[in-house]
Design a protein around this motif. Structure first.
Motif, mmCIF file in Angstrom:
data_model
loop_
_atom_site.group_PDB
_atom_site.id
_atom_site.type_symbol
_atom_site.label_atom_id
_atom_site.label_comp_id
_atom_site.label_asym_id
_atom_site.label_seq_id
_atom_site.Cartn_x
_atom_site.Cartn_y
_atom_site.Cartn_z
ATOM 1 N N SER A 40 0.824 -1.215 0.000
ATOM 2 C CA SER A 40 0.000 0.000 0.000
ATOM 3 C C SER A 40 0.855 1.260 0.000
ATOM 4 O O SER A 40 0.456 2.294 -0.560
ATOM 5 N N ILE A 41 2.024 1.196 0.607
ATOM 6 C CA ILE A 41 2.937 2.348 0.576
ATOM 7 C C ILE A 41 3.355 2.632 -0.859
ATOM 8 O O ILE A 41 3.322 3.777 -1.315
ATOM 9 N N LEU A 42 3.734 1.584 -1.594
ATOM 10 C CA LEU A 42 4.107 1.798 -2.995
ATOM 11 C C LEU A 42 2.921 2.310 -3.804
ATOM 12 O O LEU A 42 3.070 3.216 -4.639
ATOM 13 N N PHE A 43 1.743 1.772 -3.550
ATOM 14 C CA PHE A 43 0.536 2.241 -4.245
ATOM 15 C C PHE A 43 0.341 3.738 -4.037
ATOM 16 O O PHE A 43 -0.058 4.461 -4.959
ATOM 17 N N SER A 44 0.636 4.222 -2.825
ATOM 18 C CA SER A 44 0.390 5.631 -2.501
ATOM 19 C C SER A 44 1.324 6.579 -3.249
ATOM 20 O O SER A 44 1.057 7.779 -3.323
ATOM 21 N N TYR A 45 2.412 6.061 -3.829
ATOM 22 C CA TYR A 45 3.286 6.881 -4.674
ATOM 23 C C TYR A 45 2.876 6.819 -6.145
ATOM 24 O O TYR A 45 3.429 7.550 -6.974
ATOM 25 N N LEU A 46 1.893 5.966 -6.447
ATOM 26 C CA LEU A 46 1.423 5.819 -7.831
ATOM 27 C C LEU A 46 0.000 6.335 -8.023
ATOM 28 O O LEU A 46 -0.402 6.655 -9.140
ATOM 29 N N VAL A 47 -0.777 6.378 -6.927
ATOM 30 C CA VAL A 47 -2.161 6.859 -6.952
ATOM 31 C C VAL A 47 -2.332 7.808 -5.774
ATOM 32 O O VAL A 47 -2.102 7.423 -4.626
ATOM 33 N N GLU A 48 -2.753 9.021 -6.041
ATOM 34 C CA GLU A 48 -2.758 10.056 -5.000
ATOM 35 C C GLU A 48 -3.792 9.806 -3.914
ATOM 36 O O GLU A 48 -3.492 9.908 -2.722
ATOM 37 N N ALA A 49 -5.020 9.481 -4.295
ATOM 38 C CA ALA A 49 -6.091 9.361 -3.304
ATOM 39 C C ALA A 49 -6.026 8.021 -2.589
ATOM 40 O O ALA A 49 -5.905 6.968 -3.233
ATOM 41 N N PRO A 50 -6.086 8.004 -1.247
ATOM 42 C CA PRO A 50 -6.157 6.734 -0.523
ATOM 43 C C PRO A 50 -7.369 5.919 -0.978
ATOM 44 O O PRO A 50 -8.399 6.468 -1.367
ATOM 45 N N LEU A 51 -7.239 4.591 -0.934
ATOM 46 C CA LEU A 51 -8.259 3.685 -1.438
ATOM 47 C C LEU A 51 -8.745 2.771 -0.321
ATOM 48 O O LEU A 51 -7.945 2.279 0.475
#
Length: 508
Positions: free
Chosen positions: A303-314
């Motif tokens: 999820s940390i890596l995701f947060s550098y690729l997609v701005e809005a939390p999911l």
């Protein structure tokens, strides 16, 4: 006969051929693989009881009727078992059909010793993909077989049947084949085949050469020690960034394991932050993210890596569920096997349902979200993700998140983890007292907040490029080149990207 029943009977039919908290264990591990039928029955019933007591949802990838039928078949044959290898051939298909890749059955030290001392294995190293099986290297009497030779059949079984058999020789998520195909590639298939059919003095091979010539060979089985061990250097677990041109970068993230980062003298979060700082400073417009060897690791690193690729939390999880705080079963002799799922601190983050089950509360630091804060800088350029059968656990979770928000184009093969989630987290090791095999049971069900596509399957590639025998072990293979070349074409969103036929033909 239904495929799952055929799979369960597979090992039994072939056995006639030559041949969390620690669980309570026997004081002295077995030094032999010999079993009485009553000992085999005791181990089988303990395994069934532990699986049914600990798995949050044993029916996620099967129906109650299918499970009852599978147990009936296993119990019907247990009286014929006289060693641990025979028990494995009954128990492994039963465990595999549950469809949980984090669930495993480890053979005992005595079984490993017997394999080393007396086992005669297939004298081939094999590359499996969804098109078939191909010779990587041969040993002994098969040493002259050219690399790339296609396997048509072994011991009279067509390669498609052999691939079906593999689905009951190891655990996998749902109905996904690619993870097992990766496990069976290289020397792994020789071991799995030995465990399915026992020692074989001679293997009859039907093969097809590169020019289409069909040949039949009888080759002697070989000891495990006669096979060439992998000489590939140990790969670093640390994520690396490579620039392919002024605006295009290749990011390889081989693991999410904090332990492996610590052992390498690094920190995961600091490494990822540094990489995305560099991507921003150099104004990257195109990025290849390689997850092909990422089998997961530590929550919440995906999820940390995701947060550098997609701005809005999911909102990632619909629920994270456990059967309860304490799991306990008894075997037929009355011995108790038990584990504590959560400690006092972790219980504060759980919500207890009336039936005793526990649900994770949606509160920091983890909860059910990808992340509670926002990362910076966020990469907003084009993204191509390389994924495959070894993309599992947290690696497959990241693939599913990126697919769900349509952030990336996917290249390679189907991810090894199901798109609807997985059962993982803490695992309960239950050592079966008579055979010495260890069942490791995952205790937390991570159910994603979106449906499957379809159920029991993983994220599949927009552009297929399965591993091929000519580039086995090469990171910059046909799939990598396809990802690179796709970023040389014009598209703004993943839905606009296409796979040129001339590129696809090179990747297969």
């Amino acid at each position: 006969m239904p495929p799952y029943l055929r799979g369960l009977l597979l090992g039994l039919a072939l056995s006639a051929l030559p041949a969390a908290s620690p669980a309570v264990e026997t004081s002295y591990p077995p030094t032999t693989t010999a079993l009485t039928s009553s000992q085999a029955r005791e181990d089988l019933e303990l395994a069934i009881a532990a699986l049914e007591a600990a798995l949050p949802n044993i029916y996620w990838h099967q129906t109650p009727t299918e499970w009852r039928q599978a147990k009936t078949i296993a119990r019907a044959h247990i009286a014929q078992i006289d060693d641990s290898e025979g028990l494995w051939r009954v128990l492994m298909p039963l465990v595999a059909r549950i469809g949980e890749g984090h669930l495993s059955l480890a053979v005992s030290d005595a079984m490993k010793k017997r394999e080393r001392d007396t086992g005669l294995l297939l004298p081939l190293s094999v590359l499996w993909n969804e098109q078939g099986a191909y010779v990587i290297a041969g040993y002994g009497e098969a040493a002259d077989l050219p690399r790339g030779t296609r396997i048509v059949s072994i011991q009279g079984k067509p390669v498609q049947t052999l691939a079906d058999d593999l689905m009951f020789a190891a655990t996998r998520d749902g109905a996904i084949r690619t993870g097992i195909l990766r496990e069976a590639s290289g020397n792994g298939y020789g071991v799995l085949l030995y465990r399915m059919i026992g020692s074989q003095s001679v293997f009859r091979l039907v093969l097809e050469t590169a020019d289409g010539k069909r040949i039949i060979r009888d080759v002697a089985g070989i000891p495990a020690a006669a096979r060439t061990a992998s000489t590939s250097p140990a790969l670093s677990p640390i994520a690396t960034l490579e620039w392919l041109d002024a605006g295009t970068a290749y990011l390889n993230v081989p693991t999410f394991s904090n332990k492996r980062y610590r052992e390498a003298g690094a920190n995961y979060e600091a490494t990822i932050q540094k990489i995305f700082d560099e991507l921003a400073q150099r104004n990257a417009r195109n990025l290849i993210l390689d997850l092909r060897d990422n089998g997961g690791g530590s929550e919440p690193n995906e999820s940390i890596l995701f947060s550098y690729l997609v701005e809005a939390p999911l909102r990632k999880y619909a629920a994270v569920e456990a059967r309860g705080r304490h799991i306990s079963v008894r075997d037929l002799s009355g011995t108790t096997f038990e584990t504590e799922v959560f400690d006092d601190g972790e219980m504060k983050l759980q919500h207890r349902l009336p039936n005793g089950r526990l649900l994770r509360r949606n509160i920091p630091p983890e909860g059910l979200m990808t992340r509670w804060g926002r990362s910076s800088p966020v990469y907003r350029g084009r993204l191509v993700v390389l994924a495959g059968g070894n993309t599992f656990s947290g690696g497959a979770e990241l693939a599913s998140m990126l697919f769900h928000v349509r952030r990336a184009v996917f290249v390679g093969e189907e991810a090894g983890g199901t798109h609807e989630g997985n059962t993982s987290g803490y695992r309960w090791p239950v050592t079966l007292p008579n055979s010495g095999m260890t069942l490791r049971i995952p205790l937390l069900q991570f159910r994603f907040a979106w449906p499957g596509l379809p159920k029991d399957r993983g994220v599949r590639p927009d552009c297929a490029a399965p591993p091929n025998v000519w580039e086995n072990g090469n990171t910059k293979d046909a799939a990598w080149r396809l990802a690179r070349d796709m970023l040389r074409t014009e598209w703004a969103t993943p839905d606009q990207a296409t796979c040129p036929a001339e590129i696809i033909s090179l990747s297969r």
